[in-house]
Design a protein around this motif. Structure first.
Motif, PDB file in Angstrom:
ATOM      1  N   UNK A   1       4.570   6.292   0.344  1.00 46.49           N
ATOM      2  CA  UNK A   1       5.432   5.918  -0.507  1.00 46.49           C
ATOM      3  C   UNK A   1       4.825   6.430  -2.039  1.00 46.49           C
ATOM      4  N   UNK A   2       5.917   7.491  -2.421  1.00 46.69           N
ATOM      5  CA  UNK A   2       5.579   7.982  -3.663  1.00 46.69           C
ATOM      6  C   UNK A   2       6.014   7.045  -4.902  1.00 46.69           C
ATOM      7  N   UNK A   3       6.987   6.267  -4.626  1.00 46.74           N
ATOM      8  CA  UNK A   3       7.706   5.634  -5.554  1.00 46.74           C
ATOM      9  C   UNK A   3       8.216   4.323  -4.674  1.00 46.74           C
TER      10      UNK A   3
ATOM     11  N   UNK B   1       7.451   9.736   1.766  1.00 47.25           N
ATOM     12  CA  UNK B   1       7.434  10.819   2.955  1.00 47.25           C
ATOM     13  C   UNK B   1       7.407  10.020   4.293  1.00 47.25           C
ATOM     14  N   UNK B   2       8.053  10.572   5.171  1.00 49.28           N
ATOM     15  CA  UNK B   2       8.110   9.649   6.478  1.00 49.28           C
ATOM     16  C   UNK B   2       7.794  10.866   7.830  1.00 49.28           C
ATOM     17  N   UNK B   3       6.844  10.142   8.753  1.00 45.53           N
ATOM     18  CA  UNK B   3       6.757  10.969   9.966  1.00 45.53           C
ATOM     19  C   UNK B   3       6.700   9.801  11.136  1.00 45.53           C
ATOM     20  N   UNK B   4       7.528  10.189  12.118  1.00 45.95           N
ATOM     21  CA  UNK B   4       7.737   9.377  13.530  1.00 45.95           C
ATOM     22  C   UNK B   4       7.703  10.219  14.574  1.00 45.95           C
ATOM     23  N   UNK B   5       7.329   9.599  15.666  1.00 45.85           N
ATOM     24  CA  UNK B   5       7.282   9.967  17.082  1.00 45.85           C
ATOM     25  C   UNK B   5       7.935   9.124  17.709  1.00 45.85           C
TER      26      UNK B   5
ATOM     27  N   UNK C   1       0.799  -1.213   0.173  1.00 42.24           N
ATOM     28  CA  UNK C   1       0.036  -0.230  -0.025  1.00 42.24           C
ATOM     29  C   UNK C   1       0.895   1.228  -0.111  1.00 42.24           C
ATOM     30  N   UNK C   2       0.380   2.413  -0.429  1.00 48.90           N
ATOM     31  CA  UNK C   2       1.133   3.460  -0.399  1.00 48.90           C
ATOM     32  C   UNK C   2       1.397   4.088   1.043  1.00 48.90           C
TER      33      UNK C   2
ATOM     34  N   UNK D   1       9.962  13.852   7.444  1.00 52.83           N
ATOM     35  CA  UNK D   1      11.314  13.842   6.600  1.00 52.83           C
ATOM     36  C   UNK D   1      11.105  13.120   5.187  1.00 52.83           C
ATOM     37  N   UNK D   2      11.929  12.563   4.620  1.00 47.31           N
ATOM     38  CA  UNK D   2      12.120  11.674   3.341  1.00 47.31           C
ATOM     39  C   UNK D   2      12.812  10.601   3.556  1.00 47.31           C
ATOM     40  N   UNK D   3      12.427   9.592   2.865  1.00 45.83           N
ATOM     41  CA  UNK D   3      13.459   8.330   2.908  1.00 45.83           C
ATOM     42  C   UNK D   3      13.741   7.852   1.520  1.00 45.83           C
ATOM     43  N   UNK D   4      15.129   7.822   1.104  1.00 50.62           N
ATOM     44  CA  UNK D   4      15.427   7.265  -0.332  1.00 50.62           C
ATOM     45  C   UNK D   4      15.791   5.702  -0.220  1.00 50.62           C
ATOM     46  N   UNK D   5      15.252   4.848  -1.181  1.00 51.96           N
ATOM     47  CA  UNK D   5      15.944   3.541  -0.925  1.00 51.96           C
ATOM     48  C   UNK D   5      16.948   3.311  -2.206  1.00 51.96           C
ATOM     49  N   UNK D   6      17.799   2.604  -1.911  1.00 49.76           N
ATOM     50  CA  UNK D   6      19.023   2.759  -2.975  1.00 49.76           C
ATOM     51  C   UNK D   6      19.598   1.125  -3.025  1.00 49.76           C
TER      52      UNK D   6
END
Length: 221
Positions: free
Chosen positions: A172-174, A179-183, A124-125, A216-221
């Motif tokens: 998840x945009x792709x 885009x990520x949020x945490x506490x 899911x997104x 913030x953001x997360x980038x998978x590589x």
């Protein structure tokens, strides 16, 4: 030759999939600090009003901070992360009797944690996760202190171990970007010690709960 080319194409296609087991994240948000030291003082009374107890509390103001991490996927639902968070906040002594807060300089806090990340849903997104693991914090006061402060602040840096637990969500945009949020609640032993306050009655040194929020953001590589 055709088989070799086919195998090479399969290996090349698999490399990005394998590499995407790593990701990096960065974000910023409010860091809410817990109480570091409490001191109860009995104030003078009067014929019309008995003496009362006033609590002075040393805490740090809420300020924005920066958090960066690198994460390694272990399985479909599990990952391990190494994260560092950095912030500076003014220290203040608050008076429960209604008096004005007193400045106690600034506090630089660097927090490292290595939590396990568990994904609640894998598809899911919008995907939710929880995290938990050990934490390590470096506390360093700086700046001038008020000479009239009832709670004195130590000099230099002190490090303390603790634990962290949190909850987050990622949109998840792709396959690579989200885009990520945490506490996250990080609890460590207090950097203040009883030896810092000899012959000081009414003193309590709790374990501070430092709540870190970030977007913030997360980038998978």
């Amino acid at each position: 030759m055709k088989k070799k080319l086919t195998m090479a194409a399969v290996l090349l296609a698999a490399l990005p999939l394998s590499a995407q087991s790593w990701s990096i994240g960065a974000g910023s948000g409010a860091f809410v600090f817990g109480d570091f030291v409490e001191r109860k003082l009995r104030g003078p009374g009067s014929p019309d009003q008995p003496s009362r107890t006033v609590t002075n509390t040393l805490t740090a103001a809420t300020r924005a901070g920066l958090a960066v991490d690198i994460q390694r996927e272990l399985a479909d639902r599990w990952a391990i992360r190494v994260e560092g968070a950095f912030t500076r906040a003014p220290l203040r002594i608050e008076d429960s009797g209604g008096g004005q807060s007193v400045s106690a300089g600034d506090l630089d806090v660097t927090t490292f944690m290595t939590p396990l990340v568990f994904r609640i849903n894998r598809n899911g997104a919008l995907r939710f996760h929880i995290l938990f693991g050990p934490a390590y914090a470096v506390y360093r006061p700086s700046g001038p202190q008020n000479a009239d402060a009832s709670i004195r602040v130590f000099k230099g840096s002190r490090t303390e171990w603790g634990g962290a637990a949190g909850f987050g969500a990622a949109w998840h945009l792709s396959n690579r970007f989200a885009l990520e949020g945490e506490i996250t609640d990080i609890v460590t032993a207090s950097p203040f010690h009883r030896d810092d306050f000899p012959d000081t009655p009414g003193l309590n040194i709790p374990k501070p709960h430092n709540v870190h929020t970030k977007a913030g953001v997360r980038y998978r590589f």
